[in-house]
Motif scaffolding. Structure first.
Motif, PDB file in Angstrom:
ATOM      1  N   GLU A  26      22.704  11.295   3.001  1.00  0.00           N
ATOM      2  CA  GLU A  26      22.718  11.254   4.458  1.00  0.00           C
ATOM      3  C   GLU A  26      23.074   9.878   5.010  1.00  0.00           C
ATOM      4  OE1 GLU A  26      18.909  12.785   5.621  1.00  0.00           O
ATOM      5  OE2 GLU A  26      19.257  14.716   4.657  1.00  0.00           O
ATOM      6  N   GLY A  27      23.434   8.962   4.114  1.00  0.00           N
ATOM      7  CA  GLY A  27      23.889   7.652   4.549  1.00  0.00           C
ATOM      8  C   GLY A  27      22.811   6.619   4.739  1.00  0.00           C
ATOM      9  N   ILE A  28      21.605   6.871   4.251  1.00  0.00           N
ATOM     10  CA  ILE A  28      20.525   5.888   4.352  1.00  0.00           C
ATOM     11  C   ILE A  28      20.810   4.730   3.399  1.00  0.00           C
ATOM     12  CG2 ILE A  28      18.043   5.500   4.102  1.00  0.00           C
ATOM     13  CD1 ILE A  28      18.741   7.391   6.383  1.00  0.00           C
ATOM     14  N   ASP A  29      20.588   3.507   3.869  1.00  0.00           N
ATOM     15  CA  ASP A  29      20.797   2.301   3.068  1.00  0.00           C
ATOM     16  C   ASP A  29      19.893   2.342   1.830  1.00  0.00           C
ATOM     17  OD1 ASP A  29      20.994  -0.240   1.998  1.00  0.00           O
ATOM     18  OD2 ASP A  29      20.546  -1.294   3.866  1.00  0.00           O
ATOM     19  N   GLU A  30      20.493   2.246   0.656  1.00  0.00           N
ATOM     20  CA  GLU A  30      19.724   2.342  -0.585  1.00  0.00           C
ATOM     21  C   GLU A  30      18.657   1.260  -0.680  1.00  0.00           C
ATOM     22  OE1 GLU A  30      20.437   3.031  -5.381  1.00  0.00           O
ATOM     23  OE2 GLU A  30      22.118   2.410  -4.100  1.00  0.00           O
ATOM     24  N   ASN A  31      18.892   0.109  -0.060  1.00  0.00           N
ATOM     25  CA  ASN A  31      17.910  -0.983  -0.110  1.00  0.00           C
ATOM     26  C   ASN A  31      16.644  -0.656   0.671  1.00  0.00           C
ATOM     27  OD1 ASN A  31      19.525  -2.751  -1.649  1.00  0.00           O
ATOM     28  ND2 ASN A  31      20.688  -3.309   0.196  1.00  0.00           N
ATOM     29  N   ARG A  32      16.704   0.396   1.491  1.00  0.00           N
ATOM     30  CA  ARG A  32      15.536   0.775   2.291  1.00  0.00           C
ATOM     31  C   ARG A  32      14.874   2.042   1.749  1.00  0.00           C
ATOM     32  NH1 ARG A  32      15.240  -3.491   3.237  1.00  0.00           N
ATOM     33  NH2 ARG A  32      16.135  -4.713   4.928  1.00  0.00           N
ATOM     34  N   VAL A  33      15.301   2.477   0.572  1.00  0.00           N
ATOM     35  CA  VAL A  33      14.707   3.664  -0.057  1.00  0.00           C
ATOM     36  C   VAL A  33      13.988   3.225  -1.323  1.00  0.00           C
ATOM     37  CG1 VAL A  33      15.110   5.946  -1.034  1.00  0.00           C
ATOM     38  CG2 VAL A  33      16.561   5.127   0.844  1.00  0.00           C
ATOM     39  N   ILE A  34      12.690   3.494  -1.390  1.00  0.00           N
ATOM     40  CA  ILE A  34      11.872   3.073  -2.531  1.00  0.00           C
ATOM     41  C   ILE A  34      11.190   4.308  -3.107  1.00  0.00           C
ATOM     42  CG2 ILE A  34       9.961   1.605  -3.303  1.00  0.00           C
ATOM     43  CD1 ILE A  34      11.685   0.904   0.003  1.00  0.00           C
ATOM     44  N   VAL A  35      11.420   4.553  -4.396  1.00  0.00           N
ATOM     45  CA  VAL A  35      10.771   5.688  -5.064  1.00  0.00           C
ATOM     46  C   VAL A  35       9.387   5.249  -5.517  1.00  0.00           C
ATOM     47  CG1 VAL A  35      10.889   7.322  -6.974  1.00  0.00           C
ATOM     48  CG2 VAL A  35      12.985   6.650  -5.777  1.00  0.00           C
TER      49      VAL A  35
END
Length: 373
Positions: free
Chosen positions: A158-167
């Motif tokens: 969906e285009g979310i910045d990978e740097n702002r996604v934390i598993v």
């Protein structure tokens, strides 16, 4: 640092409780804003997890529409933001409380952290309204705490910045382990309380808005067929307090001797019953995650699920609400299929999700995030 927690339902409270406790441990100022979207069930969770509301919005009105709820939430949350300042607001999951909490935070330019981000069915009306709520929160959120790699992939698409996604894993595992370790005595007495110690039973829940009415009726028809053929097996159904669910369930099961319809259970009671049941039938999302910790097979009473990890791991099976299909799958769990669904690795984490979330937030560079947004 000052963090606001906005939540209003039982599942939200369960999954936010470990965050609350971790914030207190590391000395962060926490402001708890409870909407009471689910009044009685929320209050149970606050007692169990020893949380106190700083603001209790008490928005629940019998039979209110989603539009009414949304309007009341915006007004009441806005009043809080006019007089209180936050460095971050945390919302969890996909409720209307979570969505409106994120929306009002955005209006006041307060960064939003979304716990359990990235779950998708890709059907905007199933679950309703949760699928759209969580998609909209993803647009508004600054930080996305995805419980699994699948959830992260959804966000990246969906285009979310990978740097702002934390598993991080799912905080429900943290909560469940906390209860198991601190409420042992209460849990041990539950089977005796409900006279289930020597009984074989299926734990059942069904309450989602899209299943009200005929879908619940069709599933209960399958259940009644099965119980009639298997008098030694009991159904235990802690029924949701909403009259649209409760009244139907009581009318359908009132004459079934091996069906036990219970009032909503305390969380400790529910976990105790889950730990000893044969298997689980549910349309709940959180229960699909909790069941994995107890190695309990799940028949998912929905047409879609955002917890694909359970399906892929073989812990759960998506069976929908068709009477014949549900009945056939109940029969299948009498045989070797059952053994194939137990003793699987838990795909939802190791019980340290809250630790990962708080470590990230206390070191978060808000100025950098503003420049990227």
């Amino acid at each position: 640092m000052k963090i606001g927690l906005i939540f209003g339902t039982r599942p939200e409270a369960i999954k936010i409780a470990p965050i609350y406790k971790r914030l207190k441990e590391v000395g962060v100022e926490v402001v708890v804003i409870t909407t009471a979207q689910h009044r009685e069930m929320l209050d149970q969770m606050l007692r169990i997890f020893e949380m106190t509301s700083d603001y209790d919005l008490n928005v629940m009105i019998p039979n209110q529409s989603l539009s009414d709820l949304t309007q009341r939430l915006i007004q009441k949350i806005d009043e809080i933001f006019k007089k209180d300042k936050f460095d971050f607001v945390i919302v969890q999951g996909d409720t209307t409380s979570a969505f409106i909490g994120a929306l009002v935070s955005f209006y006041y330019k307060v960064p939003v952290a979304h716990i359990e981000a990235g779950l998708r069915t890709n059907n905007m009306y199933d679950p309703f309204p949760e699928e759209i709520n969580r998609r909209l929160i993803s647009v508004l959120a600054t930080v996305h705490f995805a419980p699994t790699q699948n959830a992260k992939k959804n966000l990246l698409k969906e285009g979310i910045d990978e740097n702002r996604v934390i598993v991080t894993g799912n905080t429900v595992i943290d909560a469940l382990l906390w209860v198991k370790n601190t409420k042992k005595n209460e849990m041990e007495s539950v089977l005796q309380k409900y006279e289930l110690k020597d009984k074989t039973y299926i734990l059942f829940t069904m309450h989602r808005r899209e299943n009200w009415g005929e879908p619940i009726r069709k599933v209960l028809k399958a259940v009644k067929m099965y119980l009639k053929e298997n008098s030694h097996v009991y159904l235990v159904y802690p029924v949701h307090p909403n009259p649209k669910v409760k009244d139907l369930v009581h009318s359908e099961l009132e004459n079934i001797e091996n069906a036990m319809v219970l009032n909503p259970l305390e969380y400790t009671e529910f976990l105790a019953l889950m730990s000893k049941c044969l298997y689980i039938m549910t349309d709940s999302g959180g229960i699909q995650e909790e069941a994995a910790t107890f190695n309990k097979p799940v028949l998912v009473l929905r047409n879609t699920t955002e917890r694909l990890e359970s399906i892929e791991a073989g812990i759960a099976k998506l069976v929908g609400t068709d009477t014949e299909f549900v009945y056939r799958n109940m029969k299948l769990l009498e045989g070797p299929i059952y053994k194939q669904m137990i003793n699987k690795e838990n795909p939802y984490g190791d019980g340290r999700a809250s630790e990962r979330i708080i470590n990230y937030l206390v070191n978060f560079d808000k100025d950098s995030a503003k420049n990227k947004n």
